[in-house]
Design an enzyme around this catalytic site. Structure first.
Site, PDB file in Angstrom:
ATOM      1  N   ASP A 270       1.367  -5.127   2.492  1.00 38.29           N
ATOM      2  CA  ASP A 270       1.222  -3.762   3.009  1.00 38.29           C
ATOM      3  C   ASP A 270       2.246  -3.495   4.114  1.00 38.29           C
ATOM      4  O   ASP A 270       2.903  -4.412   4.614  1.00 38.29           O
ATOM      5  CB  ASP A 270      -0.207  -3.602   3.551  1.00 38.29           C
ATOM      6  CG  ASP A 270      -0.728  -2.186   3.412  1.00 38.29           C
ATOM      7  OD1 ASP A 270       0.086  -1.253   3.334  1.00 38.29           O
ATOM      8  OD2 ASP A 270      -1.959  -2.013   3.399  1.00 38.29           O
TER       9      ASP A 270
ATOM     10  N   ASP B 199      -3.050   5.582  -1.724  1.00 37.55           N
ATOM     11  CA  ASP B 199      -4.410   5.268  -1.263  1.00 37.55           C
ATOM     12  C   ASP B 199      -5.395   6.291  -1.820  1.00 37.55           C
ATOM     13  O   ASP B 199      -6.605   6.132  -1.701  1.00 37.55           O
ATOM     14  CB  ASP B 199      -4.483   5.299   0.268  1.00 37.55           C
ATOM     15  CG  ASP B 199      -3.989   3.996   0.883  1.00 37.55           C
ATOM     16  OD1 ASP B 199      -3.841   3.011   0.142  1.00 37.55           O
ATOM     17  OD2 ASP B 199      -3.752   3.974   2.103  1.00 37.55           O
TER      18      ASP B 199
END
Ligand code: GLA
Length: 699
Positions: free
Chosen positions: A449, A519
């Protein structure tokens, strides 16, 4: 021959279906002459290679240059800006060398006076119908030279009035397609975030009235994950100038005596069959030639990620419970997201300390990993290597490893600072720590990430005059870390994520095995994101999860619609398994089993965007591989009582017979029928969806 050189004056790059022809103008500028459908007799261009003239304008203004530099009567956007040690700021070249080696052409542009050369590289992929371009600058003298702008490639198209397609996204809304006509001035799509980010994408797509299946489309994709800039410019001399490469804002590179600087590469192509042909070309090329080889031919496993079940409160025993439930559903890869490492109980602390938290895993991580493996699944972990929280052991030990300016507070992004990835010591440290993590624990997958943007591009460990090199150098640092981990652990699947889809680009594609594109897992929003994503990026790379309602849109959708939306990519499950009923888990297990039957077709097949909710009542997405085709259909809501829809398939064999099930009946029809007459079906109400599988049968 993919590369033809006519006396260092005219050059032709040839793929199976495309010609890219350029040559020297009267005054010695390199200019594009033709880019499009193959013209087999290049000799036709020999007589007057650059036959252009516009009243009262000189050559640099009217030519579709292959490479241009600021100065020398150039008033359009240029590929290079250079400052010599005596402050002269233009580049006047002559073509001094041309080398053809196999499928690669190198042209050297020598400055008329200064010891400075630009190398232009062209590489042809004949079967793939693509070319790769990049450039390098060489200082052959003894004084430093400063480069302030250096694009990877410049392209020229005849005429103006093209439409430029890119994206206008943000977090949770990546890949919102944006098309603008460029009839005058410039259209710029760029990132200044320190990474690719969510707003625009490092690609160009330029066309005039093209559709999915018709029209000329010119396109390119930059292999770079840092600040980029794509410019499409309508030049007042009747042509379109396209530049793609690193962003020149806050960029400056000091090229010392004897040094060379090389730009990232760009893949470019032309389609005479609309967006679909472009997509097929790029998808096949990416899968066959660009992505890391070790996992290239293997389909991605069905993943479960426990983030939405437990967020930061990770506990070994609870993860084991989740793993058992996941395995029972048919999941193949179990992933623990954020929260497993020392000091990580919320997002204010812990980043940088990549050690298993003994409070959460009293017997070490292997207790969980062994159980996951015993259940027949692979095991994965989340990391965010480029980041550090001020509250961490790493930051207390090495505050100088963080990007910062003197006399300025470091601005926070999600309570974290950005490590100086341009510092080789930082990258070496991360290689060692992460190598240890991967060697000591049997980890099969990493979700990498990156959750903040780069703000202060300065570092106490580097001379201030080099700070404008930091954007490029830190991207190189990220690549070195990814490449080294891949080299040492080739079987570990690497997923690129940056607050969702902030790192979807061809640079990441060449080093990672998949992307987390957003997301936002709302199944309807995802259909739009997935469709726009699929123009350039392969379906196999597109992780798509089923999650619970996580607060976006407050929409309640049927499980079938949600599962079908996720099954359009590399399927993942992220729901809270602790709260889901056994009935729901069983239902999901059924969809996972169905997905496994079509997974190869979805991940490796040709994608057909048959119909889009952008402009039609139905989204229809079809995949074809060998004798199988999978068709997903989505109706968001019924309009005016219209419940019958006809969808024409593509990519089937006209004379082959396909068997499929529709409304409980097994049917057999020819490819010609399904493609020309189509499939008539009944869809109604809100959020109706279908998966129809077509299997080729002996006639
Ligand atoms: C980012 C990612 C999420 C999740 C969290 C964990 O927001 O995009 O998927 O991994 O971080 O902190």
């Amino acid at each position: 021959m993919p590369i033809l050189n006519f006396e260092n004056r005219l050059f032709a790059l040839e793929t199976t279906h495309i010609s890219y022809i350029f040559g020297l103008s009267e005054k010695g500028f390199l200019a594009n002459i033709y880019w499009g459908k193959k013209i087999p007799h290049v000799e036709d261009f020999l007589e007057n290679p650059c036959p252009f003239s516009v009243v009262n304008l000189s050559e640099p203004q009217i030519l579709k240059e292959e490479f241009s530099a600021f100065g020398t009567m150039h008033f359009k956007e240029t590929a290079l800006k250079v400052t010599f040690s005596d402050q002269v700021r233009d580049f006047r070249y002559r073509l001094s060398e041309c080398q053809v080696e196999n499928e690669r052409l190198e042209l050297i542009l020598q400055d008329e006076f200064y010891p400075f050369r630009i190398h232009l590289f062209y590489e042809v992929f004949p079967e793939a119908d693509l070319i790769r371009r990049w450039s390098s600058a060489e200082n052959t003298g003894s004084e430093p030279i400063v480069i302030e702008r250096f694009c990877s490639a410049q392209f020229g198209l005849p005429g103006t009035g093209y439409t430029s397609l890119n994206y206008n996204g943000r977090w949770g809304a990546e890949f919102l397609e944006q098309s603008d006509p460029v009839t005058v001035g410039k259209k710029v799509h760029e990132s200044l975030y320190g990474l690719t980010a969510h707003t625009a994408n490092p690609v160009f797509l330029v066309h005039k009235n093209a559709t999915e299946t018709t029209g000329d489309v010119y396109y390119g994709a930059l292999s770079y994950s840092g600040n980029f800039k794509v410019t499409v410019e309508a030049v007042n001399a009747g042509f379109t100038n396209i530049l793609i490469g690193m962003n020149d804002t806050d960029f400056s590179w000091r090229l010392n005596a004897g040094e060379t600087f090389t730009t990232p590469v760009v893949y470019a192509g032309y389609s005479d069959g609309g967006f679909e042909k472009m997509t097929h070309t790029l998808h096949s090329f990416a899968l066959e030639q660009l992505i890391p080889r070790e996992l290239a031919d293997k389909p991605l496993p069905v993943l479960y990620n426990s983030w939405y079940s437990t967020t930061f409160s990770v506990r070994c025993s609870e993860q084991i419970e989740l793993a058992r439930r996941a395995a029972a559903m048919g999941v193949e890869l179990f992933v623990v997201d954020d929260g497993w490492f020392i000091g990580r109980n919320d997002d204010t602390a812990g980043l940088g300390d990549w050690y298993v938290d003994p409070e959460k895993f009293p017997n070490g991580m292997n207790e969980l990993i062994d159980e996951v493996h015993r259940l027949g699944m692979k095991f994965g972990l989340w990391i965010e290597p480029e980041m550090v929280n001020p509250k961490s052991r790493l930051f207390s030990k090495h505050p100088e490893w963080v990007l910062s300016y003197p006399n300025r507070e470091i601005l926070m992004g999600r309570n974290q600072y950005e490590l100086d990835m341009a510092n080789p010591e930082v990258v070496d440290y991360l290689i060692q720590v992460l190598d240890e993590l991967l060697s000591e624990n049997a980890i099969d997958y990493i979700k990498w990430d990156m959750n903040r943007y780069l703000s202060e591009a300065g570092s106490p460990t580097r001379e201030p005059r080099q700070w404008k090199e930091l954007h490029f150098r830190s991207t190189e640092g990220v690549y070195r870390l990814a490449e080294e981990l891949k080299k040492r652990h080739p079987k570990v699947e690497l997923e690129a994520c940056a607050s969702g889809g902030g790192r979807v680009d061809y640079g990441a594609l060449e080093r990672f095995d998949e992307y987390w594109p957003s997301d936002n897992t709302d199944p309807l929003d995802r259909l739009f994101i997935q469709e726009a994503y699929s123009y350039f990026y392969p379906v196999k790379y597109m992780r798509a999860w089923l999650t619970d309602d996580f607060g976006m849109n407050q929409r309640k959708l049927p499980l079938a619609f949600s599962m079908h939306s996720s099954m359009c990519g590399a399927l993942g499950i992220g729901i809270d398994l602790n709260r889901a009923s056994d009935e729901k888990l069983q239902e999901i297990a059924g969809y996972i089993a169905d997905y496994k039957k079509i997974r190869n077709t979805v991940q490796f097949g040709d994608l057909y965007r048959l119909s889009s909710l952008k402009n039609a009542p139905l989204q229809a997405v079809q995949y074809v591989l060998d004798g199988q085709s999978a068709l997903f259909l989505f109706l968001d809501h019924e309009r005016f009582g219209e419940t019958w829809h006809t969808v024409k398939l593509r990519g089937l064999k006209e004379n082959a017979v396909y068997e499929y099930e529709l409304e409980g009946k097994i049917l057999r029809k020819t490819g010609a029928y399904l493609m020309q007459f189509g499939l008539a079906l009944h869809m109604k109400g809100d959020y109706d969806s279908r998966l129809i599988i077509f299997t080729e049968k002996e006639a």
